[in-house]
Write an enzyme that holds these catalytic residues in place. Structure first.
Site, PDB file in Angstrom:
ATOM      1  N   ASP A  23       0.615  -1.339  -0.076  1.00 36.45           N
ATOM      2  CA  ASP A  23      -0.065   0.014   0.069  1.00 36.45           C
ATOM      3  C   ASP A  23       0.915   1.214  -0.026  1.00 36.45           C
ATOM      4  O   ASP A  23       0.328   1.994  -0.836  1.00 36.45           O
ATOM      5  CB  ASP A  23      -0.991  -0.040   1.323  1.00 36.45           C
ATOM      6  CG  ASP A  23      -2.142  -1.054   1.343  1.00 36.45           C
ATOM      7  OD1 ASP A  23      -1.916  -2.070   0.382  1.00 36.45           O
ATOM      8  OD2 ASP A  23      -2.944  -0.965   1.745  1.00 36.45           O
ATOM      9  N   GLU A  79       2.570  -9.387  11.593  1.00 36.31           N
ATOM     10  CA  GLU A  79       2.370  -8.737  10.150  1.00 36.31           C
ATOM     11  C   GLU A  79       3.571  -8.550   9.246  1.00 36.31           C
ATOM     12  O   GLU A  79       3.808  -8.765   8.170  1.00 36.31           O
ATOM     13  CB  GLU A  79       1.540  -7.558  10.276  1.00 36.31           C
ATOM     14  CG  GLU A  79       0.830  -7.023   8.943  1.00 36.31           C
ATOM     15  CD  GLU A  79       0.183  -6.003   9.011  1.00 36.31           C
ATOM     16  OE1 GLU A  79      -0.136  -5.407  10.389  1.00 36.31           O
ATOM     17  OE2 GLU A  79      -0.694  -5.392   8.177  1.00 36.31           O
TER      18      GLU A  79
HETATM   19  C1  2M8 Z   1      -3.218  -3.925   4.080  1.00 34.74           C
HETATM   20  O1  2M8 Z   1      -4.106  -3.117   3.298  1.00 34.74           O
HETATM   21  C2  2M8 Z   1      -5.364  -2.519   3.903  1.00 34.74           C
HETATM   22  C3  2M8 Z   1      -6.168  -1.850   2.801  1.00 34.74           C
HETATM   23  O2  2M8 Z   1      -6.248  -3.044   1.739  1.00 34.74           O
HETATM   24  C4  2M8 Z   1      -5.250  -1.729   4.877  1.00 34.74           C
HETATM   25  O3  2M8 Z   1      -4.187  -0.961   5.194  1.00 34.74           O
HETATM   26  O4  2M8 Z   1      -6.132  -1.671   5.698  1.00 34.74           O
HETATM   27  C5  2M8 Z   1      -1.805  -4.185   2.847  1.00 34.74           C
HETATM   28  O5  2M8 Z   1      -0.787  -4.640   3.721  1.00 34.74           O
HETATM   29  C6  2M8 Z   1      -2.551  -5.257   2.215  1.00 34.74           C
HETATM   30  O6  2M8 Z   1      -1.585  -5.739   1.209  1.00 34.74           O
HETATM   31  C7  2M8 Z   1      -3.360  -6.348   3.043  1.00 34.74           C
HETATM   32  O7  2M8 Z   1      -3.922  -7.151   2.001  1.00 34.74           O
HETATM   33  C8  2M8 Z   1      -4.227  -5.975   3.863  1.00 34.74           C
HETATM   34  C9  2M8 Z   1      -4.755  -6.918   4.816  1.00 34.74           C
HETATM   35  O8  2M8 Z   1      -3.870  -7.662   5.314  1.00 34.74           O
HETATM   36  O9  2M8 Z   1      -3.585  -4.836   4.901  1.00 34.74           O
END
Ligand code: 2M8
Length: 448
Positions: free
Chosen positions: A173, A415
């Site tokens: 992101d 994470e």
């Molecule tokens: C993160 O993205 C989400 C938005 O899609 C967030 O920040 O809320 C990223 O690391 C993404 O790659 C990942 O799929 C998601 C859920 O783990 O978190």
């Protein structure tokens, strides 16, 4: 009766516990507190890890992801849990206003790295023959519809590369090339006011993520606000690339996404061939064009691949971990492979104590603890290990596998991790870290 023991919990046991705790019926959320919904590529990684021990649950994970598919083929990056009253996130999308979106469930309106076919192939390989055929017959038309959507909607000018319209689509992101592109956009007056008066910090009080994780490990308030502004603007254009105003949108041919698409196209071909329903020539041509287009993302002076601005054709020359993903796609020449391997082994850039950092150590944007700006992520390491094995680099692949497992054993299935001291960061019980740990533990030689 369980006998109390002082033995430390093994990484496999811990990983299984995380996947049990984050299970929501048929699907698995990335983290119970921070990410309570279903995400596209998270579910793919989870399914690949579960395929090792529970292929039926793995198949269910992908089936439930595909229940969010739109009638036009889009597989959305998020399927919202009906049990979590996360009104703020749903309001951004308002998916049920779109006639193509599912009626009975809320989803986002953009996509994410298209690993579904890769996961479906692996899950299929783990199922008993009869279940395998039934599963693949069920998912193949959905996967073809998704890949057709990608090419039709996101490569309308047949450039060979898929264009993304929001950093949430690329999965990495807050990766520097996207954040720099976002900073160049004209901002609404209120955003200029907020940034000018340094009021963005106020946003921290209404943010969800910083309730669970220290703000220093998350997206900065400025970047976060810009991403929200972009999502609201994209909504005005129906989240359609062909309707986005060129001056106030970001349109990027993303390196990581397209590299993983090549791997997925190959998996899709394999599934289709197995079922005796080969991919048609038109789609096959699109697949070939993507592979050929990779040379346009290669910067020979830097010896790296970069994402490209789809409107100006300029490469976004900020180095990131994504440069190594084409190794898995099989699109690199012998000379490009050599240069990428040397870059990966470079201890002042990509090979610190806990490789592989998401941004190299010597880049101005490098931050060892902040989300996608430097930390090591297990899904990136896992993908690089697949690429190294594909090139016969078994020693380096094994070294990276060992170091990745050491990291998870020491810090837990977090994470992300500091590449400098291995500290665990972000969500503590994170599903894709747990699932890919199981996959790496089960697969020492790369036979899988
Ligand atoms: C993160 O993205 C989400 C938005 O899609 C967030 O920040 O809320 C990223 O690391 C993404 O790659 C990942 O799929 C998601 C859920 O783990 O978190």
């Amino acid at each position: 009766m369980e006998v109390p023991t002082s033995e430390p919990v093994s990484p496999a046991r811990r990983a299984e516990e995380v996947l049990a705790r984050n299970r929501r019926g048929d699907w698995t959320c990335p983290s119970s507190e921070l990410y309570p919904h279903q995400w596209l590529w998270d579910s793919c990684f989870v399914a690949m890890g579960l395929a090792r021990s529970d292929p039926a649950r793995a198949a269910g994970e992908l089936r439930s992801l595909l229940r969010g598919q739109w009638s036009n083929g889009l597989v959305p990056h998020m399927v919202f849990s009906p049990d979590v009253p996360d009104v703020g996130s749903r309001r951004i999308w308002q998916s049920t206003r779109h006639p193509e979106a599912p009626r009975d469930i809320h989803t986002s309106c953009i996509t994410q790295p298209p690993l579904v076919a890769v996961a479906a192939l692996r899950v299929g390989q783990a199922l008993e023959p009869a279940d395998r055929r039934a599963f693949l017959v069920e998912v193949l038309p959905k996967l073809i519809a998704y890949h057709r959507w990608l090419y039709r909607e996101r490569d309308p000018h047949r450039r060979g590369l898929i264009t993304l319209i929001h950093p949430w689509e690329c999965g990495l992101d807050t990766t520097p090339p996207w954040m720099v592109a976002l900073r160049r956009l004209p901002q609404p007056w209120w955003m200029r006011l907020v940034t000018g008066l340094r009021l963005a910090r106020v946003v921290r009080f209404v943010r969800r993520d910083t309730r669970f994780v220290p703000a220093a490990e998350r997206v900065s308030e400025d970047d976060g606000l810009r991403m929200l502004v972009l999502a609201h603007r994209a909504r005005r254009s129906g989240f359609r690339l062909d309707r986005l105003p060129p001056d106030s949108s970001v349109q990027i041919e993303d390196l990581a996404f397209n590299a993983l698409l090549v791997v997925s196209n190959r998996a899709l071909r394999e599934i289709a061939a197995e079922l005796g329903e080969p991919i048609d020539a038109e789609l096959g041509e699109r697949f070939a064009a993507t592979e050929q287009a990779f040379d346009e993302l290669w910067d020979d002076r830097a010896g790296q691949y970069f994402s490209r601005d789809a409107r100006t054709d300029a490469l976004l020359t900020m180095p990131t971990v994504a440069t190594f993903l084409p190794l898995w796609s099989g699109v690199t020449s012998a000379a490009q492979t050599e240069r990428l391997l040397a870059l990966l082994r470079d201890t002042v850039r990509f090979w610190p104590a806990y490789p592989v950092p998401s941004v190299p150590l010597d880049a101005p944007e490098f931050d060892p603890t902040r989300y996608w700006k430097g930390p090591t992520w297990v899904n990136m390491n896992w993908a690089i290990i697949q690429g190294l094995r594909a090139h016969g680099e078994t020693d380096l692949a094994e070294e990276l596998r060992r170091r990745t497992l050491d990291l998870v054993t020491q810090a837990g299935p977090c994470e992300y991790f500091s590449p400098l001291d291995g500290e665990g960061l972000g969500a503590e019980d994170f599903s894709w870290t747990a699932a890919l740990t199981l996959d790496l533990l089960a697969d020492p030689g790369g036979a899988g």
